[in-house]
Write a protein that holds these residues in place. Sequence first.
Motif, PDB file in Angstrom:
ATOM      1  N   MET A   1      -7.694  -2.148   3.596  1.00  0.00           N
ATOM      2  CA  MET A   1      -7.167  -3.495   3.565  1.00  0.00           C
ATOM      3  C   MET A   1      -6.008  -3.562   2.575  1.00  0.00           C
ATOM      4  SD  MET A   1      -9.192  -6.960   2.705  1.00  0.00           S
ATOM      5  CE  MET A   1      -8.300  -8.405   2.285  1.00  0.00           C
ATOM      6  N   THR A   2      -4.919  -4.225   2.977  1.00  0.00           N
ATOM      7  CA  THR A   2      -3.768  -4.357   2.094  1.00  0.00           C
ATOM      8  C   THR A   2      -3.707  -5.766   1.533  1.00  0.00           C
ATOM      9  OG1 THR A   2      -2.306  -4.958   3.911  1.00  0.00           O
ATOM     10  CG2 THR A   2      -2.468  -2.621   3.378  1.00  0.00           C
ATOM     11  N   ASN A   3      -3.394  -5.855   0.267  1.00  0.00           N
ATOM     12  CA  ASN A   3      -3.292  -7.146  -0.399  1.00  0.00           C
ATOM     13  C   ASN A   3      -1.856  -7.641  -0.467  1.00  0.00           C
ATOM     14  OD1 ASN A   3      -6.044  -7.126  -0.917  1.00  0.00           O
ATOM     15  ND2 ASN A   3      -5.776  -6.011  -2.827  1.00  0.00           N
ATOM     16  N   TYR A   4      -0.899  -6.708  -0.398  1.00  0.00           N
ATOM     17  CA  TYR A   4       0.507  -7.051  -0.559  1.00  0.00           C
ATOM     18  C   TYR A   4       1.308  -6.481   0.603  1.00  0.00           C
ATOM     19  CZ  TYR A   4      -1.180  -7.959  -5.243  1.00  0.00           C
ATOM     20  OH  TYR A   4      -1.894  -8.434  -6.304  1.00  0.00           O
ATOM     21  N   ASP A   5       1.937  -7.369   1.377  1.00  0.00           N
ATOM     22  CA  ASP A   5       2.755  -6.944   2.507  1.00  0.00           C
ATOM     23  C   ASP A   5       4.216  -7.100   2.155  1.00  0.00           C
ATOM     24  OD1 ASP A   5       0.543  -6.396   4.097  1.00  0.00           O
ATOM     25  OD2 ASP A   5       0.413  -8.467   4.769  1.00  0.00           O
ATOM     26  N   CYS A   6       5.019  -6.149   2.577  1.00  0.00           N
ATOM     27  CA  CYS A   6       6.449  -6.206   2.360  1.00  0.00           C
ATOM     28  C   CYS A   6       7.023  -7.327   3.232  1.00  0.00           C
ATOM     29  CB  CYS A   6       7.096  -4.875   2.724  1.00  0.00           C
ATOM     30  SG  CYS A   6       8.896  -4.907   2.561  1.00  0.00           S
ATOM     31  N   PRO A   7       7.807  -8.233   2.639  1.00  0.00           N
ATOM     32  CA  PRO A   7       8.377  -9.328   3.429  1.00  0.00           C
ATOM     33  C   PRO A   7       9.515  -8.880   4.344  1.00  0.00           C
ATOM     34  CG  PRO A   7       9.135  -9.458   1.166  1.00  0.00           C
ATOM     35  CD  PRO A   7       8.123  -8.350   1.226  1.00  0.00           C
ATOM     36  N   LEU A   8       9.981  -7.637   4.179  1.00  0.00           N
ATOM     37  CA  LEU A   8      11.109  -7.156   4.968  1.00  0.00           C
ATOM     38  C   LEU A   8      10.721  -6.184   6.072  1.00  0.00           C
ATOM     39  CD1 LEU A   8      13.546  -6.574   1.992  1.00  0.00           C
ATOM     40  CD2 LEU A   8      13.425  -8.551   3.500  1.00  0.00           C
ATOM     41  N   CYS A   9       9.537  -5.627   5.995  1.00  0.00           N
ATOM     42  CA  CYS A   9       9.087  -4.697   7.035  1.00  0.00           C
ATOM     43  C   CYS A   9       7.569  -4.826   7.180  1.00  0.00           C
ATOM     44  CB  CYS A   9       9.495  -3.258   6.693  1.00  0.00           C
ATOM     45  SG  CYS A   9       8.711  -2.590   5.228  1.00  0.00           S
ATOM     46  N   SER A  10       6.966  -3.986   7.950  1.00  0.00           N
ATOM     47  CA  SER A  10       5.534  -4.132   8.237  1.00  0.00           C
ATOM     48  C   SER A  10       4.632  -3.343   7.296  1.00  0.00           C
ATOM     49  CB  SER A  10       5.262  -3.712   9.678  1.00  0.00           C
ATOM     50  OG  SER A  10       5.641  -2.354   9.842  1.00  0.00           O
ATOM     51  N   ASN A  11       5.174  -2.748   6.251  1.00  0.00           N
ATOM     52  CA  ASN A  11       4.352  -1.948   5.343  1.00  0.00           C
ATOM     53  C   ASN A  11       3.458  -2.833   4.483  1.00  0.00           C
ATOM     54  OD1 ASN A  11       5.658   0.256   6.346  1.00  0.00           O
ATOM     55  ND2 ASN A  11       6.875   0.652   4.533  1.00  0.00           N
ATOM     56  N   GLY A  12       2.247  -2.362   4.245  1.00  0.00           N
ATOM     57  CA  GLY A  12       1.301  -3.066   3.394  1.00  0.00           C
ATOM     58  C   GLY A  12       0.819  -2.163   2.274  1.00  0.00           C
ATOM     59  N   TYR A  13       0.509  -2.764   1.126  1.00  0.00           N
ATOM     60  CA  TYR A  13       0.103  -1.992  -0.044  1.00  0.00           C
ATOM     61  C   TYR A  13      -1.094  -2.647  -0.706  1.00  0.00           C
ATOM     62  CZ  TYR A  13       4.574   0.170   0.762  1.00  0.00           C
ATOM     63  OH  TYR A  13       5.616   0.836   1.355  1.00  0.00           O
ATOM     64  N   GLU A  14      -1.943  -1.824  -1.297  1.00  0.00           N
ATOM     65  CA  GLU A  14      -3.123  -2.329  -1.989  1.00  0.00           C
ATOM     66  C   GLU A  14      -2.772  -2.824  -3.386  1.00  0.00           C
ATOM     67  OE1 GLU A  14      -6.317   0.464  -1.960  1.00  0.00           O
ATOM     68  OE2 GLU A  14      -6.228   0.718   0.212  1.00  0.00           O
ATOM     69  N   GLU A  15      -1.760  -2.248  -3.997  1.00  0.00           N
ATOM     70  CA  GLU A  15      -1.375  -2.596  -5.358  1.00  0.00           C
ATOM     71  C   GLU A  15       0.003  -3.247  -5.376  1.00  0.00           C
ATOM     72  OE1 GLU A  15      -3.326  -2.177  -8.052  1.00  0.00           O
ATOM     73  OE2 GLU A  15      -4.891  -1.292  -6.783  1.00  0.00           O
ATOM     74  N   ARG A  16       0.162  -4.227  -6.239  1.00  0.00           N
ATOM     75  CA  ARG A  16       1.445  -4.918  -6.382  1.00  0.00           C
ATOM     76  C   ARG A  16       2.539  -3.950  -6.853  1.00  0.00           C
ATOM     77  NH1 ARG A  16       2.381 -10.394  -9.953  1.00  0.00           N
ATOM     78  NH2 ARG A  16       4.620 -10.429  -9.686  1.00  0.00           N
ATOM     79  N   THR A  17       2.180  -3.034  -7.720  1.00  0.00           N
ATOM     80  CA  THR A  17       3.135  -2.050  -8.217  1.00  0.00           C
ATOM     81  C   THR A  17       3.675  -1.187  -7.086  1.00  0.00           C
ATOM     82  OG1 THR A  17       1.960  -2.002 -10.322  1.00  0.00           O
ATOM     83  CG2 THR A  17       3.452  -0.175  -9.885  1.00  0.00           C
ATOM     84  N   ASP A  18       2.814  -0.816  -6.160  1.00  0.00           N
ATOM     85  CA  ASP A  18       3.254  -0.007  -5.022  1.00  0.00           C
ATOM     86  C   ASP A  18       4.253  -0.771  -4.160  1.00  0.00           C
ATOM     87  OD1 ASP A  18       1.589   2.041  -5.868  1.00  0.00           O
ATOM     88  OD2 ASP A  18      -0.054   1.421  -4.550  1.00  0.00           O
ATOM     89  N   LEU A  19       4.030  -2.064  -3.983  1.00  0.00           N
ATOM     90  CA  LEU A  19       4.981  -2.881  -3.224  1.00  0.00           C
ATOM     91  C   LEU A  19       6.310  -2.959  -3.953  1.00  0.00           C
ATOM     92  CD1 LEU A  19       5.886  -4.789  -0.989  1.00  0.00           C
ATOM     93  CD2 LEU A  19       4.765  -6.651  -2.246  1.00  0.00           C
ATOM     94  N   ARG A  20       6.277  -3.133  -5.262  1.00  0.00           N
ATOM     95  CA  ARG A  20       7.509  -3.209  -6.050  1.00  0.00           C
ATOM     96  C   ARG A  20       8.302  -1.921  -5.922  1.00  0.00           C
ATOM     97  NH1 ARG A  20       8.940  -1.365 -10.805  1.00  0.00           N
ATOM     98  NH2 ARG A  20       6.816  -0.890 -11.457  1.00  0.00           N
ATOM     99  N   ILE A  21       7.634  -0.795  -6.031  1.00  0.00           N
ATOM    100  CA  ILE A  21       8.311   0.496  -5.892  1.00  0.00           C
ATOM    101  C   ILE A  21       8.896   0.642  -4.493  1.00  0.00           C
ATOM    102  CG2 ILE A  21       7.919   2.988  -5.812  1.00  0.00           C
ATOM    103  CD1 ILE A  21       5.849   2.514  -8.104  1.00  0.00           C
ATOM    104  N   HIS A  22       8.143   0.243  -3.482  1.00  0.00           N
ATOM    105  CA  HIS A  22       8.632   0.290  -2.101  1.00  0.00           C
ATOM    106  C   HIS A  22       9.916  -0.518  -1.950  1.00  0.00           C
ATOM    107  CE1 HIS A  22       8.817  -0.225   2.254  1.00  0.00           C
ATOM    108  NE2 HIS A  22       8.816  -1.533   2.044  1.00  0.00           N
ATOM    109  N   LEU A  23       9.926  -1.739  -2.482  1.00  0.00           N
ATOM    110  CA  LEU A  23      11.114  -2.594  -2.379  1.00  0.00           C
ATOM    111  C   LEU A  23      12.303  -1.972  -3.105  1.00  0.00           C
ATOM    112  CD1 LEU A  23       9.500  -6.096  -2.878  1.00  0.00           C
ATOM    113  CD2 LEU A  23      10.604  -5.263  -0.805  1.00  0.00           C
ATOM    114  N   GLU A  24      12.058  -1.412  -4.280  1.00  0.00           N
ATOM    115  CA  GLU A  24      13.147  -0.810  -5.058  1.00  0.00           C
ATOM    116  C   GLU A  24      13.713   0.439  -4.395  1.00  0.00           C
ATOM    117  OE1 GLU A  24      11.415  -0.145  -8.879  1.00  0.00           O
ATOM    118  OE2 GLU A  24      11.661  -2.232  -9.503  1.00  0.00           O
ATOM    119  N   VAL A  25      12.878   1.193  -3.737  1.00  0.00           N
ATOM    120  CA  VAL A  25      13.301   2.472  -3.181  1.00  0.00           C
ATOM    121  C   VAL A  25      13.796   2.351  -1.734  1.00  0.00           C
ATOM    122  CG1 VAL A  25      12.504   4.792  -2.545  1.00  0.00           C
ATOM    123  CG2 VAL A  25      11.811   3.780  -4.720  1.00  0.00           C
TER     124      VAL A  25
END
Length: 64
Positions: A1-25
């Motif tokens: 289960m993912t708690n944080y979904d990227c608002p720009l694509c369909s990727n989901g992440y369990e940790e907020r930090t992982d989403l932040r890194i995804h957005l930055e990269v």
Amino acid sequence: MTNYDCPLCSNGYEERTDLRIHLEVNHRKSAIVSQLIETTAATDSMTAEDDELALGGNRPTPPL
């Protein structure tokens, strides 16, 4: 289960930090800013006329 979904694509992440890194990269700053502006404009109900009324015309100059 993912708690944080990227608002720009369909990727989901369990940790907020992982989403932040995804957005930055994986997303350009311009794409993130464009999405933010579009989302904000869609949810903002104030018009330019309302903005003028809220400001009350000329604002007083603050004391020095």
